[in-house]
Design a protein around this motif. Structure first.
Motif, short mmCIF file in Angstrom:
data_model
loop_
_atom_site.label_atom_id
_atom_site.label_comp_id
_atom_site.label_asym_id
_atom_site.label_seq_id
_atom_site.Cartn_x
_atom_site.Cartn_y
_atom_site.Cartn_z
N GLN A 204 39.09 1.61 -19.35
CA GLN A 204 38.38 1.09 -18.18
C GLN A 204 39.37 0.53 -17.15
N TYR A 205 40.38 -0.19 -17.62
CA TYR A 205 41.39 -0.71 -16.68
C TYR A 205 42.07 0.42 -15.92
N MET A 206 42.46 1.44 -16.65
CA MET A 206 43.19 2.54 -16.02
C MET A 206 42.30 3.27 -15.02
N ARG A 207 41.06 3.49 -15.39
CA ARG A 207 40.14 4.15 -14.47
C ARG A 207 39.85 3.28 -13.25
N ALA A 208 39.72 1.97 -13.46
CA ALA A 208 39.45 1.06 -12.34
C ALA A 208 40.58 1.08 -11.31
N ASP A 209 41.78 1.41 -11.76
CA ASP A 209 42.93 1.47 -10.85
C ASP A 209 43.22 2.89 -10.37
N GLY A 210 42.21 3.75 -10.45
CA GLY A 210 42.33 5.06 -9.85
C GLY A 210 43.00 6.11 -10.70
N MET A 211 43.21 5.83 -11.97
CA MET A 211 43.85 6.79 -12.86
C MET A 211 42.79 7.56 -13.65
N LYS A 212 43.22 8.66 -14.22
CA LYS A 212 42.36 9.39 -15.14
C LYS A 212 43.15 9.67 -16.40
N PRO A 213 43.31 8.68 -17.26
CA PRO A 213 44.16 8.84 -18.44
C PRO A 213 43.57 9.85 -19.41
N ASP A 214 44.44 10.52 -20.11
CA ASP A 214 44.03 11.47 -21.15
C ASP A 214 44.47 10.91 -22.49
N PHE A 215 43.54 10.26 -23.19
CA PHE A 215 43.83 9.80 -24.54
C PHE A 215 43.86 11.01 -25.46
N VAL A 216 44.85 11.06 -26.35
CA VAL A 216 45.00 12.23 -27.21
C VAL A 216 45.09 11.81 -28.67
N GLY A 217 44.68 12.71 -29.54
CA GLY A 217 44.75 12.48 -30.98
C GLY A 217 43.77 13.38 -31.71
N SER A 218 43.91 13.43 -33.03
CA SER A 218 43.08 14.30 -33.85
C SER A 218 41.75 13.66 -34.24
N ARG A 219 41.62 12.36 -34.02
CA ARG A 219 40.39 11.65 -34.32
C ARG A 219 39.66 11.31 -33.02
N SER A 220 38.38 10.97 -33.15
CA SER A 220 37.60 10.61 -31.97
C SER A 220 36.55 9.58 -32.35
N GLY A 221 36.43 8.53 -31.56
CA GLY A 221 35.42 7.52 -31.81
C GLY A 221 35.42 6.47 -30.73
N GLY A 222 34.25 5.90 -30.48
CA GLY A 222 34.16 4.84 -29.49
C GLY A 222 32.79 4.78 -28.87
N PRO A 223 32.55 3.80 -28.02
CA PRO A 223 31.24 3.59 -27.41
C PRO A 223 30.99 4.56 -26.25
N SER A 224 29.76 4.55 -25.75
CA SER A 224 29.37 5.50 -24.70
C SER A 224 30.16 5.30 -23.41
N GLN A 225 30.57 4.06 -23.11
CA GLN A 225 31.29 3.83 -21.86
C GLN A 225 32.75 4.28 -21.92
N LEU A 226 33.21 4.64 -23.11
CA LEU A 226 34.56 5.19 -23.26
C LEU A 226 34.45 6.71 -23.23
N ASP A 227 34.73 7.30 -22.09
CA ASP A 227 34.56 8.74 -21.93
C ASP A 227 35.56 9.56 -22.74
N ASP A 228 36.76 9.02 -22.94
CA ASP A 228 37.81 9.74 -23.66
C ASP A 228 38.08 9.00 -24.97
N ARG A 229 37.58 9.52 -26.08
CA ARG A 229 37.59 8.80 -27.35
C ARG A 229 38.69 9.26 -28.31
N ASP A 230 39.56 10.16 -27.87
CA ASP A 230 40.59 10.71 -28.77
C ASP A 230 41.61 9.63 -29.15
N GLU A 231 42.07 9.66 -30.39
CA GLU A 231 42.98 8.62 -30.87
C GLU A 231 43.56 9.03 -32.22
#
Length: 373
Positions: free
Chosen positions: A75-102
């Motif tokens: 959320q912080y990164m998006r609020a500052d105009g970024m579009k981070p790409d979280f990466v990883g083989s697992r995925s999980g998180g709440p609905s407001q986290l659009d990129d759940r890879d980790e």
């Protein structure tokens, strides 16, 4: 240019070089993690995209609070105009986290992570690695005398596999119980020395003091994993390390510096500090923070808000009595926190920041301030 800008530029240089070697062509609609677009924060230089790998154990995964620190950090990164790409083989998180890879693996120790990290790094090629590991080694007292050596070997593997990546190494968070936390502190002291040595040798390795960022009050009932509020503090600490801009947070429910007009202070385990301010639904209802700042200047204001209405909610921002525009909070549900940001000009000494009802009803957990970019 901020530290994060420099990291992102270095990451994209690495990625382009690798792409050229492999003969890849970047195309829209291609494989995941191949081509990214990042919208720059206004008034900031254009930033290149970067892949971020959250790497660790159940705290990285977010046990006790879905998504853990990853939700607020995204959320912080998006609020500052970024579009981070979280990466990883697992995925999980709440609905407001659009990129759940980790890559957060519950129960894993340093050795288990080391057995797989190189393969993940080769597959995803992150530009930033957020590493926190060792809690299970300490809690289980598994080969504690050699735990720093295992971490050292893991760091050597990471920096050799993705040499241009920026690797942020967090100390482990506090543990309940004096003896257990003493072991955590001893292990953290070793982390500090390891990171300092690698940085002195020219490795892109940085220390993040996560133990000091949290207190025993930020631990859940198991005495190991953070509460929702503890994870929120972790996200702030990660983001401050990435950007090089320290952030100060204020709790909405605190009567010491926050005034509530025609709203309610509410208790919830899902908010930072176990409290929030809600029912700001009437015309003229507001939440006002009275802040004491050491210096004047432009700051970045971050509002952690929840919205359980049917659509986007708006609040009017007023800074020292002057209109500061409107803040908009998307609807993901109550206690489903998002972060909205705005630039504000503040004075040295006393300042007021007021959030006034405009449309529907939003609840506020915290605000944060960091020097503007």
């Amino acid at each position: 240019m901020t530290r994060l800008d420099r990291i992102i530029i270095a990451a994209v240089v690495l990625f382009v070089s690798l792409a050229a070697c492999a003969g890849m062509r970047l195309q829209a609609g291609g494989a995941p993690h191949r081509a990214l677009v990042m919208a720059p924060h206004r008034d900031a230089p254009v930033s290149a995209p970067v892949r971020v790998m959250p790497l660790g154990d159940s705290i990285t995964d977010g046990l006790q609070s879905s998504g853990g620190y990853r939700s607020d950090l995204w959320q912080y990164m998006r609020a500052d105009g970024m579009k981070p790409d979280f990466v990883g083989s697992r995925s999980g998180g709440p609905s407001q986290l659009d990129d759940r890879d980790e890559e957060g693996h519950p129960g894993w120790r340093i050795r288990q992570l080391s057995q797989h990290a190189r393969d993940w790094l080769l597959e995803y090629r992150p530009g930033i690695v957020l590493l926190q590991i060792g809690t299970n080694d300490v809690v289980q007292r598994w080969g504690l005398p050699t735990a720093p050596a295992r971490l050292n070997a893991l760091l050597d593997s990471i920096t050799a596999t993705v040499p241009a990546a920026q690797v942020y190494v967090a100390t482990i968070t506090p543990l309940a119980g004096k003896a257990r936390d003493a072991r955590a502190r001893a292990y953290n002291a070793a982390i500090t020395g390891l990171v300092a040595a690698k940085a002195a040798a020219g490795r892109h390795v940085h220390l993040v003091d996560m133990h000091s960022a949290l207190s025993k009050d930020d631990l859940s009932g198991d005495g190991i994993h953070p509460t929702s509020g503890g994870y929120a503090k972790m996200a702030t600490t990660w983001y401050s390390a990435l950007t090089g801009r320290p952030m100060t947070r204020w709790e909405a429910e605190s009567p010491t510096y926050a005034t509530v007009n025609n709203g309610e202070r509410l208790t919830t385990p899902n908010a930072s500090g176990n409290g929030k301010v809600g029912y700001l639904s009437a015309a003229g209802s507001f939440l006002e923070f009275a802040l004491q700042l050491p210096r004047a200047g432009r700051y970045r204001l971050y509002v952690r808000a929840g919205n359980g209405s049917d659509g986007t909610c708006e609040q009017r921002l007023t800074v020292n009595g002057r209109p500061g525009g409107e803040l908009r909070y998307p609807a993901y549900g109550w206690d489903r926190w998002t972060i909205t940001a705005a630039d504000v000009d503040l004075n040295a000494g006393r300042d007021t920041v007021r959030l006034t009802h405009a449309t529907c009803s939003a609840e506020i957990d915290t605000i944060g301030l960091a020097p503007a970019r």
